[in-house]
Design a protein around this motif. Structure first.
Motif, mmCIF file in Angstrom:
data_model
loop_
_atom_site.group_PDB
_atom_site.id
_atom_site.type_symbol
_atom_site.label_atom_id
_atom_site.label_comp_id
_atom_site.label_asym_id
_atom_site.label_seq_id
_atom_site.Cartn_x
_atom_site.Cartn_y
_atom_site.Cartn_z
ATOM 1 N N GLN A 174 -14.615 -49.711 -14.176
ATOM 2 C CA GLN A 174 -15.082 -51.004 -13.974
ATOM 3 C C GLN A 174 -16.063 -51.367 -12.667
ATOM 4 O O GLN A 174 -15.890 -50.504 -11.754
ATOM 5 C CB GLN A 174 -13.735 -51.737 -13.465
ATOM 6 C CG GLN A 174 -12.875 -52.097 -14.673
ATOM 7 C CD GLN A 174 -11.793 -53.200 -14.358
ATOM 8 O OE1 GLN A 174 -11.352 -53.167 -13.241
ATOM 9 N NE2 GLN A 174 -11.454 -53.974 -15.365
ATOM 10 N N SER A 175 -16.743 -52.425 -12.724
ATOM 11 C CA SER A 175 -17.509 -52.566 -11.609
ATOM 12 C C SER A 175 -16.783 -52.595 -10.274
ATOM 13 O O SER A 175 -15.865 -53.012 -10.305
ATOM 14 C CB SER A 175 -18.268 -53.934 -11.889
ATOM 15 O OG SER A 175 -19.240 -54.193 -10.729
ATOM 16 N N GLY A 176 -17.568 -51.619 -9.242
ATOM 17 C CA GLY A 176 -16.692 -51.675 -8.056
ATOM 18 C C GLY A 176 -15.913 -50.339 -7.938
ATOM 19 O O GLY A 176 -15.564 -49.952 -7.037
ATOM 20 N N GLY A 177 -15.939 -49.779 -9.081
ATOM 21 C CA GLY A 177 -15.123 -48.622 -8.975
ATOM 22 C C GLY A 177 -15.833 -47.248 -8.787
ATOM 23 O O GLY A 177 -17.080 -47.494 -8.242
ATOM 24 N N SER A 178 -15.246 -46.118 -8.885
ATOM 25 C CA SER A 178 -15.773 -44.843 -8.365
ATOM 26 C C SER A 178 -15.715 -43.935 -9.604
ATOM 27 O O SER A 178 -14.592 -43.940 -10.339
ATOM 28 C CB SER A 178 -15.113 -44.464 -7.257
ATOM 29 O OG SER A 178 -15.308 -45.248 -6.119
ATOM 30 N N LEU A 179 -16.737 -43.059 -9.472
ATOM 31 C CA LEU A 179 -16.378 -41.804 -10.551
ATOM 32 C C LEU A 179 -17.007 -40.514 -9.760
ATOM 33 O O LEU A 179 -17.698 -40.915 -8.832
ATOM 34 C CB LEU A 179 -17.377 -42.101 -11.916
ATOM 35 C CG LEU A 179 -16.776 -42.819 -12.811
ATOM 36 C CD1 LEU A 179 -17.618 -42.921 -13.925
ATOM 37 C CD2 LEU A 179 -15.723 -42.064 -13.272
ATOM 38 N N ARG A 180 -16.709 -39.389 -10.026
ATOM 39 C CA ARG A 180 -17.043 -38.125 -9.462
ATOM 40 C C ARG A 180 -17.681 -37.306 -10.801
ATOM 41 O O ARG A 180 -17.067 -36.846 -11.564
ATOM 42 C CB ARG A 180 -16.011 -37.306 -8.698
ATOM 43 C CG ARG A 180 -16.280 -36.077 -8.085
ATOM 44 C CD ARG A 180 -15.041 -35.456 -7.482
ATOM 45 N NE ARG A 180 -15.120 -34.176 -6.940
ATOM 46 C CZ ARG A 180 -15.528 -34.079 -5.708
ATOM 47 N NH1 ARG A 180 -15.677 -35.142 -4.831
ATOM 48 N NH2 ARG A 180 -15.602 -32.809 -5.346
ATOM 49 N N LEU A 181 -19.014 -36.977 -10.602
ATOM 50 C CA LEU A 181 -19.603 -36.059 -11.583
ATOM 51 C C LEU A 181 -19.732 -34.783 -10.921
ATOM 52 O O LEU A 181 -19.890 -34.468 -9.714
ATOM 53 C CB LEU A 181 -20.941 -36.564 -11.994
ATOM 54 C CG LEU A 181 -21.140 -37.880 -12.397
ATOM 55 C CD1 LEU A 181 -22.643 -38.171 -12.810
ATOM 56 C CD2 LEU A 181 -20.166 -38.248 -13.520
ATOM 57 N N SER A 182 -19.607 -33.782 -11.633
ATOM 58 C CA SER A 182 -19.733 -32.362 -11.529
ATOM 59 C C SER A 182 -20.583 -31.611 -12.481
ATOM 60 O O SER A 182 -20.776 -31.898 -13.683
ATOM 61 C CB SER A 182 -18.409 -31.539 -11.611
ATOM 62 O OG SER A 182 -17.377 -32.152 -10.772
ATOM 63 N N CYS A 183 -21.247 -30.603 -11.948
ATOM 64 C CA CYS A 183 -22.304 -29.927 -12.687
ATOM 65 C C CYS A 183 -22.120 -28.355 -12.195
ATOM 66 O O CYS A 183 -22.124 -27.815 -11.011
ATOM 67 C CB CYS A 183 -23.759 -30.209 -12.604
ATOM 68 S SG CYS A 183 -24.826 -29.284 -13.024
ATOM 69 N N ASN A 218 -19.574 -44.495 -5.707
ATOM 70 C CA ASN A 218 -18.724 -45.584 -5.170
ATOM 71 C C ASN A 218 -19.509 -46.735 -5.552
ATOM 72 O O ASN A 218 -20.538 -46.924 -5.679
ATOM 73 C CB ASN A 218 -18.337 -45.139 -3.927
ATOM 74 C CG ASN A 218 -17.738 -44.069 -3.506
ATOM 75 O OD1 ASN A 218 -16.786 -43.437 -4.455
ATOM 76 N ND2 ASN A 218 -17.822 -43.385 -2.402
ATOM 77 N N SER A 219 -18.568 -47.895 -5.639
ATOM 78 C CA SER A 219 -19.308 -49.254 -5.583
ATOM 79 C C SER A 219 -19.819 -49.361 -6.809
ATOM 80 O O SER A 219 -21.115 -49.795 -6.809
ATOM 81 C CB SER A 219 -19.757 -49.669 -4.323
ATOM 82 O OG SER A 219 -19.032 -49.505 -3.245
ATOM 83 N N LEU A 220 -19.483 -48.762 -7.816
ATOM 84 C CA LEU A 220 -20.423 -48.718 -9.043
ATOM 85 C C LEU A 220 -20.674 -50.196 -9.737
ATOM 86 O O LEU A 220 -19.927 -50.971 -9.504
ATOM 87 C CB LEU A 220 -19.784 -47.926 -10.225
ATOM 88 C CG LEU A 220 -19.982 -46.494 -9.954
ATOM 89 C CD1 LEU A 220 -19.140 -45.544 -10.745
ATOM 90 C CD2 LEU A 220 -21.492 -45.995 -10.292
ATOM 91 N N LYS A 221 -22.166 -50.197 -10.058
ATOM 92 C CA LYS A 221 -22.354 -51.550 -10.564
ATOM 93 C C LYS A 221 -22.857 -51.406 -12.107
ATOM 94 O O LYS A 221 -23.240 -50.257 -12.654
ATOM 95 C CB LYS A 221 -23.834 -51.964 -9.759
ATOM 96 C CG LYS A 221 -23.506 -52.230 -8.285
ATOM 97 C CD LYS A 221 -24.842 -52.205 -7.531
ATOM 98 C CE LYS A 221 -24.935 -52.371 -6.065
ATOM 99 N NZ LYS A 221 -26.005 -52.672 -5.588
ATOM 100 N N PRO A 222 -22.976 -52.512 -12.813
ATOM 101 C CA PRO A 222 -23.440 -52.390 -14.056
ATOM 102 C C PRO A 222 -24.703 -51.631 -14.338
ATOM 103 O O PRO A 222 -24.972 -51.015 -15.155
ATOM 104 C CB PRO A 222 -23.270 -53.836 -14.864
ATOM 105 C CG PRO A 222 -22.283 -54.517 -13.740
ATOM 106 C CD PRO A 222 -22.611 -53.847 -12.379
ATOM 107 N N GLU A 223 -25.626 -51.807 -13.385
ATOM 108 C CA GLU A 223 -26.936 -51.291 -13.368
ATOM 109 C C GLU A 223 -26.977 -49.771 -13.116
ATOM 110 O O GLU A 223 -28.031 -49.240 -13.437
ATOM 111 C CB GLU A 223 -27.749 -52.000 -12.510
ATOM 112 C CG GLU A 223 -27.646 -52.163 -11.171
ATOM 113 C CD GLU A 223 -26.837 -53.582 -10.648
ATOM 114 O OE1 GLU A 223 -26.104 -53.903 -11.480
ATOM 115 O OE2 GLU A 223 -27.170 -54.045 -9.788
ATOM 116 N N ASP A 224 -25.818 -49.155 -13.058
ATOM 117 C CA ASP A 224 -25.632 -47.849 -12.773
ATOM 118 C C ASP A 224 -25.118 -47.061 -14.228
ATOM 119 O O ASP A 224 -25.409 -45.861 -14.081
ATOM 120 C CB ASP A 224 -24.611 -47.508 -11.708
ATOM 121 C CG ASP A 224 -24.823 -47.763 -10.362
ATOM 122 O OD1 ASP A 224 -23.994 -48.320 -9.543
ATOM 123 O OD2 ASP A 224 -25.916 -47.670 -9.840
#
Length: 115
Positions: free
Chosen positions: A13-22, A83-89
Motif C-alpha cells: 500500500q502507499s506509504g508502506g515499505s519493501l526490501r529488495l535483495s540482489c 520506505n514511504s512508497l508512492k504509486p509513482e514508485d
C-alpha cells in the motif's frame, strides 16, 4: 560469469515499505559498482540508486530520503530498503553490476504500489 538474482518484490500500500535483495553469484562482489534501476510501463529505465565498490552512494532525487541502498560483502548481497512508497514508485526494479567495461543485469522484480 556474473549472475544477479533479485527478490523481495510484491504488492504494498502507499506509504508502506519493501526490501529488495540482489544476490551476486561470484566471489568478486567487492570490486563491482552496484545499482538499482527501475522501469515503469511506457517509460525508460531509470537509475534509482548506486553504491560503488568503495561504498559511496548516490540516489535519484525522486527517492532521496525514502530509499537506502546497501551492500553486504559477507553474503554478496545488494539491498534496497524502500520506505514511504508512492504509486509513482511502481515499476519493475532491476539489479545492475558494473566493472570497467563489463555490466550485468538481473531479470527484475515487480513492485506494485496501491493507493
Amino acid at each position: 560469469q556474473v549472475q544477479l538474482v533479485e527478490s523481495g518484490g510484491g504488492l504494498v500500500q502507499s506509504g508502506g515499505s519493501l526490501r529488495l535483495s540482489c544476490i551476486f553469484s561470484t566471489a568478486m562482489f567487492s570490486i563491482w559498482d552496484m545499482s538499482w534501476y527501475r522501469q515503469a510501463p511506457g517509460k525508460q529505465r531509470e537509475l534509482v540508486a548506486t553504491v560503488t565498490r568503495t561504498s559511496s552512494t548516490t540516489y535519484a532525487d525522486s527517492v532521496k530520503g525514502r530509499f537506502t541502498i546497501t551492500r553486504h560483502s559477507a553474503n554478496n548481497t545488494l539491498v534496497l530498503q524502500m520506505n514511504s512508497l508512492k504509486p509513482e514508485d511502481q515499476a519493475v526494479y532491476y539489479c545492475h553490476a558494473a566493472y570497467v567495461r563489463s555490466t550485468c543485469w538481473g531479470d527484475g522484480t515487480q513492485i506494485t504500489v496501491s493507493y
